[in-house]
Design a protein around this motif. Sequence first.
Motif, short mmCIF file in Angstrom:
data_model
loop_
_atom_site.label_atom_id
_atom_site.label_comp_id
_atom_site.label_asym_id
_atom_site.label_seq_id
_atom_site.Cartn_x
_atom_site.Cartn_y
_atom_site.Cartn_z
N THR A 131 0.83 -1.19 0.00
CA THR A 131 0.00 0.00 0.00
C THR A 131 0.87 1.25 0.00
O THR A 131 2.06 1.21 0.34
N GLY A 132 0.22 2.36 -0.33
CA GLY A 132 0.90 3.65 -0.27
C GLY A 132 0.57 4.39 1.00
O GLY A 132 0.83 5.59 1.10
N ALA A 133 -0.02 3.67 1.97
CA ALA A 133 -0.45 4.31 3.22
C ALA A 133 -0.09 3.41 4.41
O ALA A 133 -0.88 2.54 4.80
N PRO A 134 1.08 3.60 4.99
CA PRO A 134 1.53 2.74 6.09
C PRO A 134 0.61 2.73 7.30
O PRO A 134 0.66 1.78 8.09
N GLU A 135 -0.21 3.76 7.48
CA GLU A 135 -1.11 3.81 8.63
C GLU A 135 -2.52 3.35 8.29
O GLU A 135 -3.44 3.47 9.11
N SER A 136 -2.70 2.80 7.11
CA SER A 136 -4.03 2.38 6.66
C SER A 136 -4.48 1.10 7.37
O SER A 136 -3.68 0.39 8.00
N ALA A 137 -5.76 0.81 7.25
CA ALA A 137 -6.34 -0.39 7.87
C ALA A 137 -5.71 -1.65 7.32
O ALA A 137 -5.39 -2.59 8.07
N LEU A 138 -5.50 -1.69 6.00
CA LEU A 138 -4.92 -2.88 5.38
C LEU A 138 -3.48 -3.08 5.85
O LEU A 138 -3.07 -4.21 6.14
N ALA A 139 -2.72 -2.00 5.93
CA ALA A 139 -1.34 -2.10 6.38
C ALA A 139 -1.25 -2.64 7.80
O ALA A 139 -0.38 -3.45 8.12
#
Length: 330
Positions: A131-139
């Motif tokens: 992902t491009g978002a380290p703080e995302s739900a998937l991450a």
Amino acid sequence: MIAKTRERTLKLARDTLTIEAAALQNMRDRLEGANADALVHAVELLHACKGRIVVSGIGKSGHIARKIAATFASTGSPAFFVHPAEASHGDLGMVTRDDVFVALSNSGETEELLTIVPIVKRTGAKLIALTGAPESALAKLADAHLDTSVEKEACPLNLAPTSSTTASLAMGDALAVALLDARGFQAEDFLRSHPGGRLGRKLLAHVSEVMRSFEDTPKIQIDASFKAALLEMTAKRMGMVVTIDQNQKVIGILTDGDLRRLLEKNVDLASIALKDAITSAPRTIPPELLAEEAIEMMEKHRINHLVVSDANGILLGALNLHDLFAAKVI
């Protein structure tokens, strides 16, 4: 195309390549500390996988996921793509506890993925997220999260997935290359999944299958006249003639290049002896080697011809670049 439009087109093309190249360089530079640990852990999970690698994503990420799955499969790791929407309507049954699930989402908040990922985790399968978002739900749900964030898209509007998809694709390739090395994957293994087409022919074909036969090879006894050698070279149309002894053992080779060099020196071709014009101990290759090895030998020594002989130096045939092109191994 008017000049202004042409320049605009070229500028956008160059800008796109520059932006995407910078995105990849930045991602490479981030492979330190926790990011480096995450990549190594992801490869360890993939290497330990006893089942299959399941790659998933939707939209443009889905297209990239398909390619990554194909790359894993072609480099020795059983893998397939599953569409997250289809997965939530039955296809998730294909995922088992022995699998590794690789999820792609630039935002890390793709609803279709977040719907199925908890179920994937409950089966016991490991989760790798790009992902491009380290703080995302998937991450945060992932066993290993790989940061594929980019500063901006190459799209002038900063909207269409361009740099971000390129980053995901490159990270997938990085995983696949590291994994094939960990598995000890070799060219012979690659061949098993690529038997068709030019690549298959290049890896499969042996010298014996693409060489000129003994009968079709220009050859002449070493004690023959220089003129007879020229006639044999012309008749067989190979750009060279092999000189042999009475036992058909290779003595030397006379090429059209040798002829040009003799002419440049103003040598009287009518009076020269064949043995004084040939190149002794020419490059030879046994018939059991791969055609790919013949190509490498030609490139290394910058030659266009190879003499094919057995272990005792007996002439069996010959090979040149035209034969390799004709066999479609180049």
